[in-house]
Write an enzyme that holds these catalytic residues in place. Structure first.
Site, PDB file in Angstrom:
ATOM      1  CB  SER A 139     -12.713  23.316 -24.493  1.00 43.25           C
ATOM      2  OG  SER A 139     -11.640  22.946 -23.454  1.00 43.25           O
ATOM      3  CG  HIS A 145     -12.327  18.566 -21.676  1.00 40.39           C
ATOM      4  ND1 HIS A 145     -13.179  19.556 -21.148  1.00 40.39           N
ATOM      5  CD2 HIS A 145     -11.504  19.087 -22.676  1.00 40.39           C
ATOM      6  CE1 HIS A 145     -12.893  20.542 -21.916  1.00 40.39           C
ATOM      7  NE2 HIS A 145     -11.869  20.412 -22.719  1.00 40.39           N
TER       8      HIS A 145
END
Length: 313
Positions: free
Chosen positions: A136, A291
């Site tokens: 991320s 995610h």
């Protein structure tokens, strides 16, 4: 690679990405001026806290750095770091990026300064031929490093993020607001903090993740977050950006692995052309997860990394 992997050939579609758009549009034409992003040097780099995982001294290969995501820390990567050190016989440096974990705080928080800190870490510890892994925020950081200074690493692994300007999930501002409410409430227990945070982060695993940052400065004081919540709140727009937008001016011609979660929107098929222009030797692996790839499916992530890096040997 495994059957989950899709080896992609270089894609040179003439595309750029507008700020905060999930789509890549804006074609380059004729002799129009090239789009460039101005870089500035920070006043100084920050020393980064880290843990070294070397399988009891048995891991002696080229180093691997692993960088966490927004609101995370090196502790999030402890288990996967130990597993990779064992499987690859390579030392793993799990790092706390600035304003996270035990690293120093600074009001400046963007991918340029995150990259500068990490480059300084590589130099300070004399780490050569390193693999840079990031999730991320960490993924955009390692991509930035690779494009700024391609010689400083052997390859990169970017986990569930792409080299584009794209709005963060709307959850992140909610998390920030929830953490602010927790601090304003001057809570004395994790249970109190969890109750305040729940409306802003309904999923228990997410709340548990955020609350790992909650500490008690002294026995008489209320709990507070060790991360500078206000600084990171002000940096959310910068975390959505990417400091390069012209693949003709910056390209990483070494191997790159992009790992994306099958239930995540951060690396859509529409971003693949621009990934191919910045990283012409990239490979893509889909891992069954959202995610939070590393925590949701550590075994799938471990296999993807091990297979990719063994191919490079």
């Amino acid at each position: 690679m495994s059957t989950l992997a899709r080896r992609l050939q270089p894609i040179y579609a003439p595309l750029l990405h507008p700020k905060h758009s999930p789509r890549i549009q804006c074609a380059l034409r004729g002799n129009q001026p090239k789009c460039t992003r101005q870089f500035h040097a920070s006043a100084s780099t920050l020393d980064l806290a880290y843990d070294l995982h070397d399988n009891g001294g048995k891991a002696t290969g080229a180093p691997i750095l692993i960088l966490h995501g927004l609101f995370g820390s090196r502790k999030n990567n402890r288990s996967i770091s130990k597993a990779l050190a064992r499987d690859l016989s390579r030392p793993i440096y799990a790092i706390d990026l600035r304003n996270h974990g035990d690293s120093a705080h600074d009001k400046e928080h963007n991918y340029t300064v995150l990259a500068e800190d990490t480059e300084a870490f590589l130099k300070k510890h004399d780490l050569k031929d390193a693999t840079l892994i990031g999730h991320s925020m960490g993924a955009k950081t390692v991509m930035t490093i690779a494009l700024r200074n391609p010689e400083c690493c052997a390859n990169i692994i970017a986990v569930d993020n792409a080299p584009v300007d794209a709005a963060l999930a709307s959850d992140f501002p909610k998390y920030v607001e929830g953490m602010r409410r927790v601090e304003e409430g001057k809570v004395r227990s994790q249970k109190e903090a969890d109750k305040i945070l729940e409306p802003y982060a309904p999923d228990l695993p997410v709340r548990q993740f955020l609350l790992t940052n909650l500490i008690r400065p002294s026995p008489s004081e209320p709990l507070k977050f060790r991360i500078p919540v206000r600084t990171l709140a002000n940096a959310l727009d910068d975390m959505a950006d990417f400091p390069f937008n012209d693949p003709d001016q910056a390209r990483f011609n070494r191997p790159a692995l992009f790992v994306r979660g099958t239930r995540s929107h951060y690396v859509s098929d529409e971003t693949l052309p621009i990934i191919g222009r910045f990283f012409p030797r990239f490979e893509l692996v889909d891992v069954e997860s959202g995610h939070w790839v590393i925590s949701e499916n550590p075994e799938g992530f471990r296999k993807a990394v091990v297979e990719f890096l063994q191919e490079q040997e």
